[in-house]
Design a protein around this motif. Sequence first.
Motif, PDB file in Angstrom:
ATOM      1  N   THR A 169       2.987   3.843 -14.190  1.00 35.27           N
ATOM      2  CA  THR A 169       3.804   2.914 -13.439  1.00 35.27           C
ATOM      3  C   THR A 169       3.273   1.611 -13.546  1.00 35.27           C
ATOM      4  N   HIS A 170       3.783   0.286 -13.364  1.00 37.89           N
ATOM      5  CA  HIS A 170       3.275  -0.894 -13.019  1.00 37.89           C
ATOM      6  C   HIS A 170       2.231  -0.969 -11.906  1.00 37.89           C
ATOM      7  N   LEU A 171       2.544  -0.373 -10.735  1.00 37.66           N
ATOM      8  CA  LEU A 171       1.713  -0.468  -9.778  1.00 37.66           C
ATOM      9  C   LEU A 171       0.364   0.274 -10.132  1.00 37.66           C
ATOM     10  N   ASN A 172       0.365   1.311 -10.542  1.00 38.77           N
ATOM     11  CA  ASN A 172      -0.875   1.930 -10.917  1.00 38.77           C
ATOM     12  C   ASN A 172      -1.834   1.289 -12.080  1.00 38.77           C
ATOM     13  N   ARG A 173      -0.919   0.838 -13.083  1.00 39.68           N
ATOM     14  CA  ARG A 173      -1.855   0.162 -14.026  1.00 39.68           C
ATOM     15  C   ARG A 173      -2.313  -1.190 -13.441  1.00 39.68           C
ATOM     16  N   ASN A 174      -1.905  -1.655 -12.343  1.00 37.52           N
ATOM     17  CA  ASN A 174      -2.463  -2.941 -11.916  1.00 37.52           C
ATOM     18  C   ASN A 174      -2.980  -2.795 -10.324  1.00 37.52           C
ATOM     19  N   HIS A 175      -3.512  -1.544 -10.337  1.00 38.11           N
ATOM     20  CA  HIS A 175      -4.094  -1.233  -9.034  1.00 38.11           C
ATOM     21  C   HIS A 175      -5.154  -2.107  -8.636  1.00 38.11           C
ATOM     22  N   LYS A 176      -6.158  -2.480  -9.439  1.00 43.00           N
ATOM     23  CA  LYS A 176      -7.140  -3.274  -8.834  1.00 43.00           C
ATOM     24  C   LYS A 176      -6.859  -4.776  -8.508  1.00 43.00           C
ATOM     25  N   TYR A 177      -6.029  -5.455  -9.408  1.00 39.01           N
ATOM     26  CA  TYR A 177      -5.513  -6.648  -9.111  1.00 39.01           C
ATOM     27  C   TYR A 177      -4.665  -6.453  -7.658  1.00 39.01           C
ATOM     28  N   ALA A 193       0.842  -1.224   0.051  1.00 34.00           N
ATOM     29  CA  ALA A 193      -0.007   0.004  -0.215  1.00 34.00           C
ATOM     30  C   ALA A 193       0.903   1.256  -0.079  1.00 34.00           C
ATOM     31  N   THR A 194       1.929   1.338   0.923  1.00 31.84           N
ATOM     32  CA  THR A 194       2.806   2.366   0.687  1.00 31.84           C
ATOM     33  C   THR A 194       3.653   2.567  -0.691  1.00 31.84           C
ATOM     34  N   CYS A 195       3.901   1.700  -1.297  1.00 33.40           N
ATOM     35  CA  CYS A 195       4.217   1.454  -2.587  1.00 33.40           C
ATOM     36  C   CYS A 195       3.335   2.425  -3.533  1.00 33.40           C
ATOM     37  N   LEU A 196       1.994   1.640  -3.390  1.00 30.40           N
ATOM     38  CA  LEU A 196       1.097   2.339  -4.459  1.00 30.40           C
ATOM     39  C   LEU A 196       0.893   3.750  -4.274  1.00 30.40           C
ATOM     40  N   ILE A 197       0.785   4.250  -2.783  1.00 33.54           N
ATOM     41  CA  ILE A 197       0.564   5.587  -2.542  1.00 33.54           C
ATOM     42  C   ILE A 197       1.697   6.422  -3.002  1.00 33.54           C
ATOM     43  N   VAL A 198       2.919   6.115  -2.700  1.00 34.73           N
ATOM     44  CA  VAL A 198       4.122   6.862  -3.313  1.00 34.73           C
ATOM     45  C   VAL A 198       4.158   6.955  -4.782  1.00 34.73           C
ATOM     46  N   SER A 199       3.680   5.738  -5.470  1.00 34.25           N
ATOM     47  CA  SER A 199       3.638   5.567  -7.010  1.00 34.25           C
ATOM     48  C   SER A 199       2.605   6.679  -7.555  1.00 34.25           C
ATOM     49  N   ARG A 200       1.446   6.701  -6.701  1.00 33.64           N
ATOM     50  CA  ARG A 200       0.460   7.694  -7.073  1.00 33.64           C
ATOM     51  C   ARG A 200       0.962   8.970  -7.115  1.00 33.64           C
TER      52      ARG A 200
END
Length: 136
Positions: free
Chosen positions: A105-113, A88-95
């Motif tokens: 970014t990969h994390l943002n494209r695959n957020h739902k998964y 979750a921290t990596c996703l927030i930082v990525s966003r």
Amino acid sequence: MSLFLVISTIWAIVAIVLLIFSWRLARTGNIRVHKTLMILLTLGAWVFVASYLFTQRYGDAAAIPFPREHVIWMAVHGTIGLIPLIGATCLIVSRVRSKGNYRNTHLNRNHKYYGRVIVVIWLFTHLGGIFNAVFL
């Protein structure tokens, strides 16, 4: 039961309710509130981890004693608990770093998964925390 265990149990119950509510918000398209709740949950989880480490290191009377036979469970529970927290921290930082362009970014494209996987692990972690409070 120590004050830390009581507060931890309350946090686990509140976090479970907020996780389920946040998931439902995402499913219905209320992304703004979903985002706010997920940031709150992530920050709350980091506060919990920091307070747990502080209590174990410096809180002689407040430290959580647990029997030797629970060491493996506590290690597994803690390790598994770090997976959604770091994710979750990596996703927030990525966003935050993508400044609204979430397809970068990969994390943002695959957020739902990732969200579907992480929410299950996060719920397991909080249920494990309640289990810890009851059996410690």
